[in-house]
Design a protein around this motif. Structure first.
Motif, PDB file in Angstrom:
ATOM      1  N   PHE A  44       0.877  -1.298   0.000  1.00 43.42           N
ATOM      2  CA  PHE A  44       0.003  -0.146  -0.006  1.00 43.42           C
ATOM      3  C   PHE A  44       1.093   1.288   0.046  1.00 43.42           C
ATOM      4  CE2 PHE A  44      -3.672  -2.291   1.178  1.00 43.42           C
ATOM      5  CZ  PHE A  44      -4.841  -1.384   0.935  1.00 43.42           C
ATOM      6  N   VAL A  45       0.523   2.152  -0.729  1.00 42.63           N
ATOM      7  CA  VAL A  45       1.368   3.561  -0.988  1.00 42.63           C
ATOM      8  C   VAL A  45       0.258   4.745  -0.644  1.00 42.63           C
ATOM      9  CG1 VAL A  45       3.021   4.963  -2.051  1.00 42.63           C
ATOM     10  CG2 VAL A  45       3.124   2.569  -2.244  1.00 42.63           C
ATOM     11  N   GLU A  46       0.578   5.610   0.335  1.00 43.94           N
ATOM     12  CA  GLU A  46      -0.258   6.624   0.418  1.00 43.94           C
ATOM     13  C   GLU A  46       0.313   7.782  -0.659  1.00 43.94           C
ATOM     14  OE1 GLU A  46      -1.614   8.929   4.252  1.00 43.94           O
ATOM     15  OE2 GLU A  46      -0.574   7.284   4.595  1.00 43.94           O
ATOM     16  N   LYS A  47      -0.971   8.348  -1.176  1.00 45.44           N
ATOM     17  CA  LYS A  47      -0.713   9.530  -2.320  1.00 45.44           C
ATOM     18  C   LYS A  47      -0.206  10.790  -1.367  1.00 45.44           C
ATOM     19  CE  LYS A  47      -4.137   8.297  -5.554  1.00 45.44           C
ATOM     20  NZ  LYS A  47      -5.312   8.729  -6.074  1.00 45.44           N
ATOM     21  N   PRO A  48       0.647  11.825  -2.169  1.00 41.98           N
ATOM     22  CA  PRO A  48       1.197  11.477  -3.414  1.00 41.98           C
ATOM     23  C   PRO A  48       2.348  10.611  -2.839  1.00 41.98           C
ATOM     24  CG  PRO A  48       1.540  13.583  -2.323  1.00 41.98           C
ATOM     25  CD  PRO A  48       0.840  12.932  -1.556  1.00 41.98           C
ATOM     26  N   ILE A  49       2.922   9.964  -3.878  1.00 43.31           N
ATOM     27  CA  ILE A  49       4.293   9.439  -3.856  1.00 43.31           C
ATOM     28  C   ILE A  49       5.461  10.276  -3.694  1.00 43.31           C
ATOM     29  CG2 ILE A  49       4.845   8.921  -6.374  1.00 43.31           C
ATOM     30  CD1 ILE A  49       5.105   6.052  -5.207  1.00 43.31           C
ATOM     31  N   SER A  50       6.628   9.869  -3.060  1.00 48.01           N
ATOM     32  CA  SER A  50       7.705  10.805  -3.140  1.00 48.01           C
ATOM     33  C   SER A  50       8.930   9.857  -3.259  1.00 48.01           C
ATOM     34  CB  SER A  50       7.822  11.165  -1.714  1.00 48.01           C
ATOM     35  OG  SER A  50       8.162  10.090  -0.593  1.00 48.01           O
ATOM     36  N   VAL A  51       9.914  10.752  -3.550  1.00 48.22           N
ATOM     37  CA  VAL A  51      11.247   9.847  -3.747  1.00 48.22           C
ATOM     38  C   VAL A  51      11.709   9.048  -2.628  1.00 48.22           C
ATOM     39  CG1 VAL A  51      13.638  10.432  -3.833  1.00 48.22           C
ATOM     40  CG2 VAL A  51      11.976  11.801  -5.207  1.00 48.22           C
ATOM     41  N   ASP A  52      11.434   9.650  -1.296  1.00 44.69           N
ATOM     42  CA  ASP A  52      11.925   8.761  -0.366  1.00 44.69           C
ATOM     43  C   ASP A  52      11.049   7.288  -0.245  1.00 44.69           C
ATOM     44  OD1 ASP A  52      13.525  10.282   0.650  1.00 44.69           O
ATOM     45  OD2 ASP A  52      12.444  11.387   2.025  1.00 44.69           O
ATOM     46  N   LYS A  53       9.685   7.480  -0.528  1.00 39.43           N
ATOM     47  CA  LYS A  53       8.807   6.274  -0.449  1.00 39.43           C
ATOM     48  C   LYS A  53       9.136   5.540  -1.814  1.00 39.43           C
ATOM     49  CE  LYS A  53       4.221   8.558   1.023  1.00 39.43           C
ATOM     50  NZ  LYS A  53       3.379   9.050   0.553  1.00 39.43           N
ATOM     51  N   LEU A  54       9.553   6.045  -2.861  1.00 40.36           N
ATOM     52  CA  LEU A  54      10.084   5.050  -3.918  1.00 40.36           C
ATOM     53  C   LEU A  54      11.298   4.325  -3.645  1.00 40.36           C
ATOM     54  CD1 LEU A  54       8.845   7.261  -6.803  1.00 40.36           C
ATOM     55  CD2 LEU A  54       8.088   5.029  -6.466  1.00 40.36           C
ATOM     56  N   ASN A  55      12.146   4.882  -2.939  1.00 40.12           N
ATOM     57  CA  ASN A  55      13.475   4.435  -2.783  1.00 40.12           C
ATOM     58  C   ASN A  55      13.070   3.223  -1.553  1.00 40.12           C
ATOM     59  OD1 ASN A  55      15.169   5.934  -4.285  1.00 40.12           O
ATOM     60  ND2 ASN A  55      15.229   7.534  -2.775  1.00 40.12           N
ATOM     61  N   ASP A  56      12.171   3.515  -0.671  1.00 42.94           N
ATOM     62  CA  ASP A  56      11.908   2.216   0.459  1.00 42.94           C
ATOM     63  C   ASP A  56      11.294   1.221  -0.516  1.00 42.94           C
ATOM     64  OD1 ASP A  56      12.927   3.738   2.738  1.00 42.94           O
ATOM     65  OD2 ASP A  56      10.760   4.355   2.878  1.00 42.94           O
ATOM     66  N   LEU A  57      10.559   1.400  -1.375  1.00 33.45           N
ATOM     67  CA  LEU A  57       9.990   0.402  -2.259  1.00 33.45           C
ATOM     68  C   LEU A  57      10.683  -0.613  -3.077  1.00 33.45           C
ATOM     69  CD1 LEU A  57       6.682   2.032  -3.728  1.00 33.45           C
ATOM     70  CD2 LEU A  57       6.806   0.785  -1.511  1.00 33.45           C
ATOM     71  N   LYS A  58      12.052  -0.205  -3.302  1.00 32.48           N
ATOM     72  CA  LYS A  58      12.975  -0.637  -4.148  1.00 32.48           C
ATOM     73  C   LYS A  58      13.466  -1.717  -3.434  1.00 32.48           C
ATOM     74  CE  LYS A  58      14.781   3.306  -6.582  1.00 32.48           C
ATOM     75  NZ  LYS A  58      16.176   4.189  -6.934  1.00 32.48           N
ATOM     76  N   LYS A  59      13.422  -1.687  -1.848  1.00 27.98           N
ATOM     77  CA  LYS A  59      13.860  -2.741  -1.020  1.00 27.98           C
ATOM     78  C   LYS A  59      13.021  -3.773  -0.618  1.00 27.98           C
ATOM     79  CE  LYS A  59      16.370   1.109   1.309  1.00 27.98           C
ATOM     80  NZ  LYS A  59      16.158   2.226   2.242  1.00 27.98           N
ATOM     81  N   LYS A  60      11.727  -3.741  -1.310  1.00 28.63           N
ATOM     82  CA  LYS A  60      10.559  -4.792  -1.071  1.00 28.63           C
ATOM     83  C   LYS A  60      11.157  -6.108  -1.805  1.00 28.63           C
ATOM     84  CE  LYS A  60       6.352  -4.787  -0.436  1.00 28.63           C
ATOM     85  NZ  LYS A  60       6.105  -4.716   0.881  1.00 28.63           N
ATOM     86  N   LYS A  61      11.199  -7.265  -1.067  1.00 30.58           N
ATOM     87  CA  LYS A  61      11.582  -8.522  -1.623  1.00 30.58           C
ATOM     88  C   LYS A  61      11.532  -8.694  -3.090  1.00 30.58           C
ATOM     89  CE  LYS A  61       8.665 -12.234   0.250  1.00 30.58           C
ATOM     90  NZ  LYS A  61       7.485 -11.549   0.304  1.00 30.58           N
ATOM     91  N   GLU A  62      10.168  -8.526  -3.457  1.00 31.49           N
ATOM     92  CA  GLU A  62       9.603  -8.762  -4.799  1.00 31.49           C
ATOM     93  C   GLU A  62      10.291  -8.073  -5.859  1.00 31.49           C
ATOM     94  OE1 GLU A  62       6.186  -9.639  -2.122  1.00 31.49           O
ATOM     95  OE2 GLU A  62       7.667  -8.021  -2.417  1.00 31.49           O
ATOM     96  N   LEU A  63      10.716  -6.695  -5.402  1.00 34.04           N
ATOM     97  CA  LEU A  63      11.538  -5.809  -6.355  1.00 34.04           C
ATOM     98  C   LEU A  63      12.963  -5.799  -6.242  1.00 34.04           C
ATOM     99  CD1 LEU A  63       9.235  -2.516  -6.021  1.00 34.04           C
ATOM    100  CD2 LEU A  63       8.858  -4.706  -7.551  1.00 34.04           C
ATOM    101  N   LEU A  64      13.531  -6.296  -5.236  1.00 30.16           N
ATOM    102  CA  LEU A  64      15.155  -6.494  -5.266  1.00 30.16           C
ATOM    103  C   LEU A  64      15.672  -7.006  -6.453  1.00 30.16           C
ATOM    104  CD1 LEU A  64      15.766  -7.501  -1.378  1.00 30.16           C
ATOM    105  CD2 LEU A  64      16.579  -5.655  -2.630  1.00 30.16           C
ATOM    106  N   PRO A  65      15.251  -8.017  -7.262  1.00 28.20           N
ATOM    107  CA  PRO A  65      15.971  -8.430  -8.298  1.00 28.20           C
ATOM    108  C   PRO A  65      16.150  -7.411  -9.296  1.00 28.20           C
ATOM    109  CG  PRO A  65      14.392  -9.901  -7.821  1.00 28.20           C
ATOM    110  CD  PRO A  65      14.129  -8.882  -6.876  1.00 28.20           C
ATOM    111  N   PHE A  66      15.407  -6.423  -9.268  1.00 24.78           N
ATOM    112  CA  PHE A  66      15.298  -5.399 -10.309  1.00 24.78           C
ATOM    113  C   PHE A  66      16.339  -4.011 -10.068  1.00 24.78           C
ATOM    114  CE2 PHE A  66      10.777  -6.788 -10.537  1.00 24.78           C
ATOM    115  CZ  PHE A  66      10.765  -7.698 -11.677  1.00 24.78           C
ATOM    116  N   PHE A  67      16.535  -3.974  -8.536  1.00 27.27           N
ATOM    117  CA  PHE A  67      17.413  -2.739  -8.424  1.00 27.27           C
ATOM    118  C   PHE A  67      18.596  -3.111  -7.734  1.00 27.27           C
ATOM    119  CE2 PHE A  67      12.883  -1.286  -8.222  1.00 27.27           C
ATOM    120  CZ  PHE A  67      12.990  -0.216  -9.062  1.00 27.27           C
ATOM    121  N   SER A  68      19.174  -4.446  -7.664  1.00 27.56           N
ATOM    122  CA  SER A  68      20.225  -4.803  -6.961  1.00 27.56           C
ATOM    123  C   SER A  68      21.561  -4.741  -8.074  1.00 27.56           C
ATOM    124  CB  SER A  68      20.197  -6.335  -6.329  1.00 27.56           C
ATOM    125  OG  SER A  68      19.872  -7.135  -7.170  1.00 27.56           O
TER     126      SER A  68
END
Length: 133
Positions: free
Chosen positions: A109-133
């Motif tokens: 879940f992400v609260e609007k509006p999205i921010s750079v900090d929120k997006l940087n945190d989302l990069k650490k989600k286990k499902e997304l790690l392969p795309f950002f490592s």
């Protein structure tokens, strides 16, 4: 494995802000935005691939096809296996959160509006790690 970011919201200003934040955070250099969830379904159908995931930032409250109906259609058409969904909301209603978590493709879940900090945190989600490592 490749990924593509899709923003789905009926508010043009929200889409504009999300695109800018995604560029600034290097979450995605070319996110695609859709004001109509039906168009998003068509796009996913046409461009799905076994080695590709769609990371979708999905608004729940939209005219025509809302976020809930969108997720039902994804599931019905077997397209949910190609998707990771972040439900975008301006209020976190516990019942909405519970309902959203019943969909296999929803990873947060992400609260609007999205921010750079929120997006940087989302990069650490286990499902997304392969795309950002």
């Amino acid at each position: 494995m490749d990924f593509e970011v899709l923003n789905v919201d009926d508010d043009k200003m929200v889409l504009f802000i999300h695109e800018k934040m995604m560029n600034h955070s290097e979450f995605s250099s070319s996110p695609k935005s859709f004001e109509d969830a039906n168009e998003t379904l068509t796009y996913i159908s046409e461009y799905k691939a076994e080695d590709k995931k769609f990371v979708i930032f999905l608004d729940l409250n939209m005219p025509k096809l809302d976020g809930w109906d969108f997720m039902e259609e994804l599931k019905k058409k077997g397209l949910d296996k190609y998707c990771y969904i972040f439900v975008m909301t301006s209020s976190i209603d516990p019942t909405d959160k519970e309902k959203a978590e019943s969909y296999a493709a929803v990873i947060g879940f992400v609260e609007k509006p999205i921010s750079v900090d929120k997006l940087n945190d989302l990069k650490k989600k286990k499902e997304l790690l392969p795309f950002f490592s």
